[in-house]
Design a protein around this motif. Structure first.
Motif, PDB file in Angstrom:
ATOM      1  N   PRO A  68      -2.043  11.409   0.794  1.00  0.00           N
ATOM      2  CA  PRO A  68      -0.762  10.780   1.113  1.00  0.00           C
ATOM      3  C   PRO A  68      -0.860   9.684   2.183  1.00  0.00           C
ATOM      4  O   PRO A  68      -0.038   8.772   2.207  1.00  0.00           O
ATOM      5  N   GLN A  69      -1.889   9.739   3.035  1.00  0.00           N
ATOM      6  CA  GLN A  69      -2.046   8.687   4.038  1.00  0.00           C
ATOM      7  C   GLN A  69      -2.342   7.349   3.369  1.00  0.00           C
ATOM      8  O   GLN A  69      -1.830   6.309   3.792  1.00  0.00           O
ATOM      9  N   LEU A  70      -3.174   7.353   2.347  1.00  0.00           N
ATOM     10  CA  LEU A  70      -3.483   6.129   1.613  1.00  0.00           C
ATOM     11  C   LEU A  70      -2.248   5.610   0.896  1.00  0.00           C
ATOM     12  O   LEU A  70      -1.977   4.410   0.893  1.00  0.00           O
ATOM     13  N   ALA A  71      -1.481   6.506   0.311  1.00  0.00           N
ATOM     14  CA  ALA A  71      -0.250   6.097  -0.372  1.00  0.00           C
ATOM     15  C   ALA A  71       0.725   5.476   0.614  1.00  0.00           C
ATOM     16  O   ALA A  71       1.365   4.459   0.316  1.00  0.00           O
ATOM     17  N   LYS A  72       0.837   6.055   1.803  1.00  0.00           N
ATOM     18  CA  LYS A  72       1.743   5.505   2.810  1.00  0.00           C
ATOM     19  C   LYS A  72       1.278   4.133   3.273  1.00  0.00           C
ATOM     20  O   LYS A  72       2.093   3.217   3.440  1.00  0.00           O
ATOM     21  N   SER A  73      -0.023   3.946   3.445  1.00  0.00           N
ATOM     22  CA  SER A  73      -0.520   2.639   3.877  1.00  0.00           C
ATOM     23  C   SER A  73      -0.298   1.585   2.791  1.00  0.00           C
ATOM     24  O   SER A  73       0.031   0.437   3.098  1.00  0.00           O
ATOM     25  N   ILE A  74      -0.438   1.964   1.522  1.00  0.00           N
ATOM     26  CA  ILE A  74      -0.187   1.027   0.433  1.00  0.00           C
ATOM     27  C   ILE A  74       1.284   0.635   0.391  1.00  0.00           C
ATOM     28  O   ILE A  74       1.635  -0.538   0.247  1.00  0.00           O
ATOM     29  N   LEU A  75       2.171   1.625   0.561  1.00  0.00           N
ATOM     30  CA  LEU A  75       3.603   1.335   0.562  1.00  0.00           C
ATOM     31  C   LEU A  75       4.000   0.502   1.778  1.00  0.00           C
ATOM     32  O   LEU A  75       4.875  -0.352   1.694  1.00  0.00           O
ATOM     33  N   ASP A  76       3.373   0.750   2.926  1.00  0.00           N
ATOM     34  CA  ASP A  76       3.663  -0.047   4.118  1.00  0.00           C
ATOM     35  C   ASP A  76       3.236  -1.495   3.945  1.00  0.00           C
ATOM     36  O   ASP A  76       3.941  -2.409   4.367  1.00  0.00           O
TER      37      ASP A  76
END
Length: 82
Positions: A68-76
């Motif tokens: 989920p950290q990677l997903a959050k960075s992509i969305l950011d």
């Protein structure tokens, strides 16, 4: 699904390869041995596009579920570019 995900080469390369190979196998199973005519090529392209989109969606679900950290960075990153 974010557009930034489609710019990550290390994710898109295997997805595109697997989708292309699977589309080739599907077209062969349908009895199209060679892509000689435009309708045969169109069937291959439509299979490829559907498989690539589906695999991209499944990979995004896997990223959201397992990293989920990677997903959050992509969305950011996507939100910052808008």
């Amino acid at each position: 699904m974010p557009k930034q995900l489609q710019k990550i080469w290390w994710l898109m390369f295997p997805i595109t390869f697997v989708a292309g190979y699977a589309a080739y196998l599907l077209v062969q199973a349908a009895g199209i041995i060679q892509l000689d005519s435009l309708p045969q090529m169109l069937v291959f392209v439509l299979c490829f596009a559907a498989l690539r989109t589906g695999l991209l969606f499944v990979s995004w679900l896997a990223i959201v579920g397992f990293v989920p950290q990677l997903a959050k960075s992509i969305l950011d990153k996507e939100a910052a570019t808008k």
